[in-house]
Every structure is written in structure tokens, then in C-alpha cells.
Design an enzyme around this catalytic site. Sequence first.
Site, PDB file in Angstrom:
ATOM      1  N   GLU A  77      42.960  47.133  33.419  1.00 19.65           N
ATOM      2  CA  GLU A  77      43.879  47.577  34.482  1.00 19.65           C
ATOM      3  C   GLU A  77      44.718  46.364  34.813  1.00 19.65           C
ATOM      4  O   GLU A  77      44.193  45.381  35.339  1.00 19.65           O
ATOM      5  CB  GLU A  77      43.108  48.024  35.733  1.00 19.65           C
ATOM      6  CG  GLU A  77      42.130  49.161  35.535  1.00 19.65           C
ATOM      7  CD  GLU A  77      42.803  50.506  35.338  1.00 19.65           C
ATOM      8  OE1 GLU A  77      44.024  50.612  35.543  1.00 19.65           O
ATOM      9  OE2 GLU A  77      42.090  51.449  34.969  1.00 19.65           O
ATOM     10  N   GLU A 110      56.317  40.611  37.718  1.00 17.45           N
ATOM     11  CA  GLU A 110      55.437  40.916  38.844  1.00 17.45           C
ATOM     12  C   GLU A 110      55.275  39.663  39.706  1.00 17.45           C
ATOM     13  O   GLU A 110      54.849  38.620  39.223  1.00 17.45           O
ATOM     14  CB  GLU A 110      54.070  41.372  38.333  1.00 17.45           C
ATOM     15  CG  GLU A 110      53.166  41.809  39.469  1.00 17.45           C
ATOM     16  CD  GLU A 110      51.797  42.267  38.991  1.00 17.45           C
ATOM     17  OE1 GLU A 110      51.169  41.539  38.216  1.00 17.45           O
ATOM     18  OE2 GLU A 110      51.369  43.354  39.421  1.00 17.45           O
ATOM     19  N   CYS A 163      48.757  46.032  43.041  1.00 14.78           N
ATOM     20  CA  CYS A 163      49.270  46.276  41.684  1.00 14.78           C
ATOM     21  C   CYS A 163      50.282  47.409  41.668  1.00 14.78           C
ATOM     22  O   CYS A 163      51.185  47.424  40.849  1.00 14.78           O
ATOM     23  CB  CYS A 163      48.115  46.557  40.743  1.00 14.78           C
ATOM     24  SG  CYS A 163      47.032  47.850  41.330  1.00 14.78           S
ATOM     25  N   GLY A 180      43.333  42.803  36.488  1.00 12.82           N
ATOM     26  CA  GLY A 180      43.997  41.527  36.719  1.00 12.82           C
ATOM     27  C   GLY A 180      45.375  41.538  36.096  1.00 12.82           C
ATOM     28  O   GLY A 180      45.955  42.604  35.881  1.00 12.82           O
ATOM     29  N   SER A 181      45.875  40.376  35.768  1.00 12.68           N
ATOM     30  CA  SER A 181      47.254  40.286  35.282  1.00 12.68           C
ATOM     31  C   SER A 181      47.354  40.701  33.814  1.00 12.68           C
ATOM     32  O   SER A 181      46.385  40.629  33.054  1.00 12.68           O
ATOM     33  CB  SER A 181      47.744  38.852  35.444  1.00 12.68           C
ATOM     34  OG  SER A 181      46.930  37.993  34.680  1.00 12.68           O
ATOM     35  N   THR A 182      48.559  41.098  33.428  1.00 12.64           N
ATOM     36  CA  THR A 182      48.795  41.529  32.052  1.00 12.64           C
ATOM     37  C   THR A 182      48.574  40.377  31.068  1.00 12.64           C
ATOM     38  O   THR A 182      48.034  40.582  29.976  1.00 12.64           O
ATOM     39  CB  THR A 182      50.218  42.115  31.945  1.00 12.64           C
ATOM     40  OG1 THR A 182      50.231  43.328  32.713  1.00 12.64           O
ATOM     41  CG2 THR A 182      50.606  42.424  30.513  1.00 12.64           C
ATOM     42  N   LYS A 242      32.001  39.507  37.389  1.00 17.08           N
ATOM     43  CA  LYS A 242      32.617  38.187  37.549  1.00 17.08           C
ATOM     44  C   LYS A 242      33.774  38.336  38.529  1.00 17.08           C
ATOM     45  O   LYS A 242      34.855  38.776  38.180  1.00 17.08           O
ATOM     46  CB  LYS A 242      33.133  37.697  36.190  1.00 17.08           C
ATOM     47  CG  LYS A 242      33.187  36.190  36.020  1.00 17.08           C
ATOM     48  CD  LYS A 242      34.201  35.446  36.858  1.00 17.08           C
ATOM     49  CE  LYS A 242      35.635  35.472  36.466  1.00 17.08           C
ATOM     50  NZ  LYS A 242      36.475  34.861  37.530  1.00 17.08           N
TER      51      LYS A 242
END
Length: 499
Positions: A268, A402, A303, A245-247, A192
Amino acid sequence: MSAPATYEDWEARAAGLSINGKAFIQGQYVSALKGETFTCISPVDGRQLGEVASCDEGDAEIAVQAAREAFESGVWSRMAPAKRKQILLKFADLIRDNREELALLETLDMGKPIRFALRGDIPAAERAIRWTAEAIDKHYDELAPTAHNEIGMITREPIGVVAAIVPWNFPLIMAAWKIAPALATGNSVILKPSEKSPLTAIRIAILAKEAGIPDGVFNVLPGYGHTVGKALALHMDVDCLVFTGSTGIAKQLMIYAGQSNMKRVWLEAGGKSPNIVFADAQDLKVAAKAAASALAFNQGEVCTAGTRLLVEASIKDQFVELVKQEMLAWEPGHPLDPNTVSGAIVDQQQLERVIGYIEAGQQEGAKLVQGGKRLMQETGGMFVEPTIFDQVHNRMRIASEEIFGPVLSVIPFNTAEEAVEIANDTIYGLAAAVWSADINKAHKVAKALRAGSVWINHYDGGDMTAPFGGFKQSGNGRDKSLHAFDKYTELKATWLLLE
Ligand code: NAD
């Protein structure tokens, strides 16, 4: 066709490009079940690239079923590793053979400079697949140290159906880091891609088929996170969810797994990496050049970007001047110009986010010493100047959150202990760097840093041989290297008692 060498060549190639926005399920390109699409807009200049299938729960259902059937049939999952290797090597060859088209798609879709898409992203994706393919018929299982009348076999088995949800900053590399070990170990995969950069994932689907990957084993579902992404994450028949992707979304995926079938979840996620420069660094100019590229490469949409520059107080002013000089090399330009090193921010939303943080930095009292403005607005593209803030405190929002754009926070320190304390004072733990000619000090600091990758006297080293991933809220598990295989296999202990 000769290789494009100029901006005009790339534009001509872009004009002749046919954009495929379909999903790929069971070896076929298909429209979304409901026929819905979204428009793919280029951040380079706002041009419309085409319509992309907006998949949702129904499409996820069909793809998971296809992936499951392929897995259970054994057509790939039980194929000899040496044979799977040959097919994956062919897949890598086809990515290489189509690198110009893939690089162009990557640049148009997410705004990165064509030079890096062509020489960086696409070859790195190809290498990830090639390296992983080469490893699979050299990977042995284990025997337990048992008593003489027993045999304890410890074997690895593919986990089943793997859903891979990836971001937009390095679309094809991030996809390759997941699909290479997932396919190599015999799983069926549903990829995806991000709704902001789906085009290369869609394009490689047919290359996978051409290489010999059986129908149903590799599927691509473009669409939004809250629709098709969520459907995959909640699906009772997806065995493993791998994500970059994002946390924030990473945490949500853990909840989805808990709410459904406890699928394995490997994440990740984000970073706010410290780049620590001591006064005794061998060459401050080299460190400053690296500090600039650690921030500005890929428009800061990295990242592991070195967004917190921790500098020993005694050299801070001198070092900031050097970084300012080096940062001038990272002024944005047209992404299709082969001379450009800084391209466009991925979309309007992300550009506004970056500008919002630049405003927040000023409101919080940090000193803006370079950049800070949107550029080339008349082109319709999403460009922003690499930006440096001095006099930043680690708890300011620009230093703790971030941003995912080219905004640097310079933070002074006085001792190695203080540097480590500031460096580790973050929810993240993805990467860090330390610059010092004193190898004892550099190693002591490196050991004390809570990060998955630490670089000494350089920034951003690594290749397929080393694992990549984060401590703390930067994630779990590792991409790359043989360690990546752990995510895609179950360990089985088979115990035999000899008569
Ligand atoms: P994002 O979290 O917004 O989206 C990532 C992917 O998740 C996209 O495909 C998106 O569609 C999907 N998604 C969003 N909501 C979802 C939901 N509810 N359910 C399922 N899927 C959902 O991240 P992004 O903006 O695409 O990428 C930037 C982030 O990625 C940054 O935080 C960056 O640090 C991180 N990143 C990490 C690494 C790493 O290796 N640690 C590498 C690259 C990027």
C-alpha cells in the site's frame, strides 16, 4: 481514573506515562540483541519520550525463528477459527479498554490531535480487529464443479511467517489492517513499526499476549527500515511481506523479495489524489468544507489526501475563496488540547520536506494564496500552516509528487474529459473524488478514474466492509474487507478421484 477532558488533564496523564521501548519476541519484552537504542522525540514540543530498541538483522533472525516455530507447532495456525475469533475479540476489547493510554502514546509519538487519536485512530484499530475476527468463522472454502466421480476441493491455508512493515501517519490503524487478517487466517506475524512512531505497536504486544495469542505468534521489532526492515524483507524464511509506506520503499521491497525467496509482497503505497469539483455540484460550501478537510486532516499526512483540487474554471475563483474560508478551521494547535484539530508534523525531517515543497511551488510559478509558514516554533513543536496554491499546473512538482503535508494544488479544467485526463495524469492511483449533482456525469467520471477508491459527492468514505488499496504505483492487493484475506493465504486445490 476519570477520562481526561482538558489539556491539563492530558498533560498530567502524559507526565505519569511509562514508556516501553522494547522489542517483543516470543511473548517477552526484550532489548535489542546489540543493546542499541534510539531516542524517541515528540514532535509536539521536542520532549524526549524515551529510548526505543533499535533492532537489526540479529533480532530479525530470532523473531523469524520464533514465528516459524510457533507456526509449525500449529498452536495458532491449526486452531479452530472460532477459537481464534474469541482470542482476537478479546484483543480488540483490550485495545478499547486501554484507548486513552494508546491515544496519548499516538499523539505524543507522531503529533496528531488527541481528539482524533482517541475518537478516530484507536477505535478504528479496534474495529479492524473486531470486524476481521467476526469474519473468520463465517468464511467457507469451495468445491470445484467437477465430474460425478471427482471431488475438487479449493481450500485456503495460512501462508506462514508474515512480516508487516508500517508507516507513521496512522501507526495503529495501519498495523491493525495488516495484523488482523494475518492473525485471523492463522499466520505468525512480525510487526515492524516506523522508527518515527513505534510506541503503540510495542504497547499492544502485551495486550495480544493477555488476550491469549500464543508466544511467538505476534512479535514486534522496532528499528530502522534500512536495518531491521531490510533484514525482514530479505529473510529467506519470511513467507509474506506486507507493507504500507512510500512508493520508493515499496519498489525496493519488491527487489528484496526477488533477491531472496520470492516471498509474497503486498504494497500500500503513496498517492496524489484528485478531488474534482464541477460547477454543478449540489452545494459548493459543502464541497469546499470537504476539500479543506481532505487536505488538512491529520496534518495532510494521509495517503488519500485530496492534494490536487481540480475545479471547473467557471467557478474556480469563487470556490478557492470558499476553501480558504474553510481552511481557517484547520489552523494547528497543541495536540494535547482536546479542541485542536490540526497537530504537529511527525518530525523535523518531514517538516523540512513540506517547507521545501512550499518553496518549490513558489519557484515553479504557482500562486501562494494561503498559509506557507512554519508556526509556533517557540514551542519546540513541528507546526506548519495549511497551504493553498492556485494557478498550479499538473506537471509542477507540488502537483505531481507526494508531499505528505498540508499543501493544496488548485488546478482548473473546462470539460469532464479534461478533468479525467488531468486526474489520471499521475503515477499514483489510490483515491479520487468527484462532485456533481448530475449523477450520470458523476458516474461516468468515477468509472474513468484510475483509482482504488472513488468518492462521489463526499471525501474519504469507507469502513471495514470495503477494500482499500491502489491502482498503478499506489500499490497492489487490498487491505480491509474479506478481500484482505487473499494476501495472507495460499490457495490449495486437492483433487480426489472416487473409485
Ligand atoms: P516509508 O516508506 O519511508 O516507511 C514505511 C516503513 O518502511 C517504515 O516502517 C520504514 O522504517 C520502513 N522502511 C524504510 N526503508 C526500508 C527498507 N529499505 N527496507 C524495509 N523497510 C523499510 O513511509 P513513511 O514515511 O513511513 O510513510 C509515508 C508513506 O506511506 C506515504 O508515501 C504514504 O502515502 C504512504 N501510506 C500509504 C497508505 C496506503 O494505504 N496506501 C497508507 C498510509 C501511508
